[in-house]
Motif scaffolding. Structure first.
Motif, short mmCIF file in Angstrom:
data_model
loop_
_atom_site.label_atom_id
_atom_site.label_comp_id
_atom_site.label_asym_id
_atom_site.label_seq_id
_atom_site.Cartn_x
_atom_site.Cartn_y
_atom_site.Cartn_z
N PRO A 16 59.62 93.71 85.23
CA PRO A 16 60.75 93.91 86.14
C PRO A 16 61.69 95.02 85.66
O PRO A 16 61.71 95.35 84.47
CB PRO A 16 61.46 92.55 86.12
CG PRO A 16 60.41 91.57 85.71
CD PRO A 16 59.54 92.32 84.75
N PHE A 51 56.35 89.24 89.73
CA PHE A 51 56.58 87.92 89.15
C PHE A 51 57.50 87.08 90.02
O PHE A 51 58.36 87.60 90.74
CB PHE A 51 57.16 88.04 87.74
CG PHE A 51 56.21 88.67 86.76
CD1 PHE A 51 55.13 87.95 86.27
CD2 PHE A 51 56.36 89.99 86.36
CE1 PHE A 51 54.22 88.53 85.39
CE2 PHE A 51 55.47 90.58 85.48
CZ PHE A 51 54.40 89.84 84.99
N CYS A 52 57.30 85.78 89.94
CA CYS A 52 58.12 84.81 90.66
C CYS A 52 58.61 83.79 89.66
O CYS A 52 57.81 83.18 88.95
CB CYS A 52 57.29 84.14 91.76
SG CYS A 52 58.14 82.83 92.65
N HIS A 53 59.92 83.62 89.56
CA HIS A 53 60.51 82.67 88.61
C HIS A 53 60.92 81.40 89.35
O HIS A 53 61.54 81.47 90.42
CB HIS A 53 61.73 83.28 87.92
CG HIS A 53 61.40 84.36 86.94
ND1 HIS A 53 62.32 84.93 86.11
CD2 HIS A 53 60.22 84.98 86.67
CE1 HIS A 53 61.76 85.85 85.35
NE2 HIS A 53 60.48 85.91 85.67
N LEU A 95 62.16 85.89 93.73
CA LEU A 95 61.11 86.90 93.77
C LEU A 95 61.66 88.17 94.43
O LEU A 95 62.72 88.15 95.05
CB LEU A 95 59.86 86.39 94.48
CG LEU A 95 59.97 85.83 95.90
CD1 LEU A 95 60.08 86.92 96.95
CD2 LEU A 95 58.74 84.97 96.21
N VAL A 148 63.54 89.61 88.30
CA VAL A 148 62.21 89.85 88.87
C VAL A 148 62.16 91.16 89.65
O VAL A 148 61.14 91.51 90.23
CB VAL A 148 61.78 88.69 89.79
CG1 VAL A 148 61.59 87.41 88.99
CG2 VAL A 148 62.78 88.47 90.93
#
Length: 342
Positions: A339, A288-290, A308, A283
């Motif tokens: 990313p 984006f946040c995984h 994040l 990221v």
């Protein structure tokens, strides 16, 4: 329509990150950049990685003509921010990246930040800036308070689970590792390369970290009863990134379903397949946040992991996401970059 933007505190990491993001925004133009000690310098001098951009020179806040500004980002230190914002035009849209307006209760602000709040009328007006959960309020807000980066990470793991009552509320543990840029750009002995490299350590251990105030406020409001979590952050020798590991009591399948439903239509929230866990390297430099969920060897327990970038989704990217809503722009404008890897 092109929106004219000011960034106060542009010589810090979050200020530079805002410049980087806004540079690719189709409908924003940076009209003013301020810094205190570095006023009079160019952004190219302060941040050579931005030298390709045509940017205004750094000036003091007093030199900015705010009548020309549509929205102002405040990337200033805690306590400084409230004093500055109190003097800005009352009709100016503001996204604050400090902690000054995150906590609704003045007593809680004093408890966690050690001083009396000097702009209570603004504190009452501010909307909490966790975009995915306050989107409608943010659209109509004049002042938005950006969350703490650690606080955002923990909330992404837990808010849907608390709302759906799929976990025990009295046994929540948040273990978090974070990169050094979260400490800001000011010179600190413990952040020198020789002091930090090749090691890792916990800090604010035992429930003293200021972002616990946000956890207490937000989780208790969702549950309708007091919720207190255990939270220990750790500093690692990395520039960017936060990885949160959250331990909860509940069915792993129910936990996964709750999070997957909550984030199904969220452009920046990426649910990994069940059993897969995220990494900060996936990221980095993005908004984006995984989120990943796995079961534990102990039946009835689940582990939620969230990754994040603290400077982007945890701070400046979140701020731009909120500004887009406040200005009637597409929420994702300027934020869909991939990313950086490796």
């Amino acid at each position: 329509m092109t929106h004219k933007i000011a960034i106060l505190g542009a010589s810090g990491y979050t200020g530079a990150e805002l410049v980087r993001l806004i540079a690719s925004h189709p409908n924003m133009e940076i009209k003013a950049l301020t810094a205190s000690r570095k006023a009079g310098q160019s952004m190219a001098q302060v941040f050579p990685f931005l030298r390709h951009l045509d940017l205004p020179e750094l000036v003091t806040i007093e030199e900015v003509d705010f009548s020309e500004i549509d929205l102002c980002f405040c990337a200033l230190p805690h306590a400084t921010s409230q004093a500055v914002i109190r003097e800005l035009p009352k009709d100016l849209k503001i996204v604050d990246l400090s902690a000054d307006f995150r906590l609704r209760d003045p007593a809680e602000y004093t408890k966690w930040y050690g001083g009396v709040h000097d702009a209570l009328e603004l504190q009452a007006e501010a909307v909490y800036g966790l975009t995915e959960f306050y989107r409608d309020d943010i659209r109509g807000a004049r002042l938005v308070a950006g969350t703490g980066c650690n606080a955002a990470t923990g909330q992404y793991a837990l808010r849907p689970l608390i709302a759906d009552r799929v976990i025990a509320l009295d046994d929540i543990i948040i273990n978090l590792i974070t990169g050094v840029s979260g400490a800001g750009r000011s010179l600190k002995e413990n952040l020198l390369h020789a002091e930090l490299s090749e090691g890792a350590h916990g800090y604010a251990v035992g429930g003293t970290h200021r972002h616990l105030g946000e956890f207490d406020q937000e989780f208790s409001a969702i549950a309708g009863e007091p919720v207190r979590v255990q939270f220990t952050p750790h500093l690692i020798p990395a520039n960017r990134g936060i990885l949160g590991t959250v331990y909860v009591k509940g069915s792993p399948e129910a936990v996964y379903k709750s999070l997957a439903q909550a984030y199904e239509n969220e452009p920046f929230m990426i649910m990994l397949p069940f059993g897969e866990t995220p990494s900060t390297r996936h990221v980095r430099g993005s908004n984006f946040c995984h989120v990943g969920v796995t079961g534990d060897r102990i039946e009835g327990r689940a582990i939620v992991m969230v990754a994040l970038d603290n400077l982007t989704k945890g701070s400046s990217g979140q701020a731009l996401q909120n500004a887009n809503l406040m200005l009637g722009e597409d929420e994702t404008a300027g934020l869909m970059m991939a990313p950086v890897f490796p």
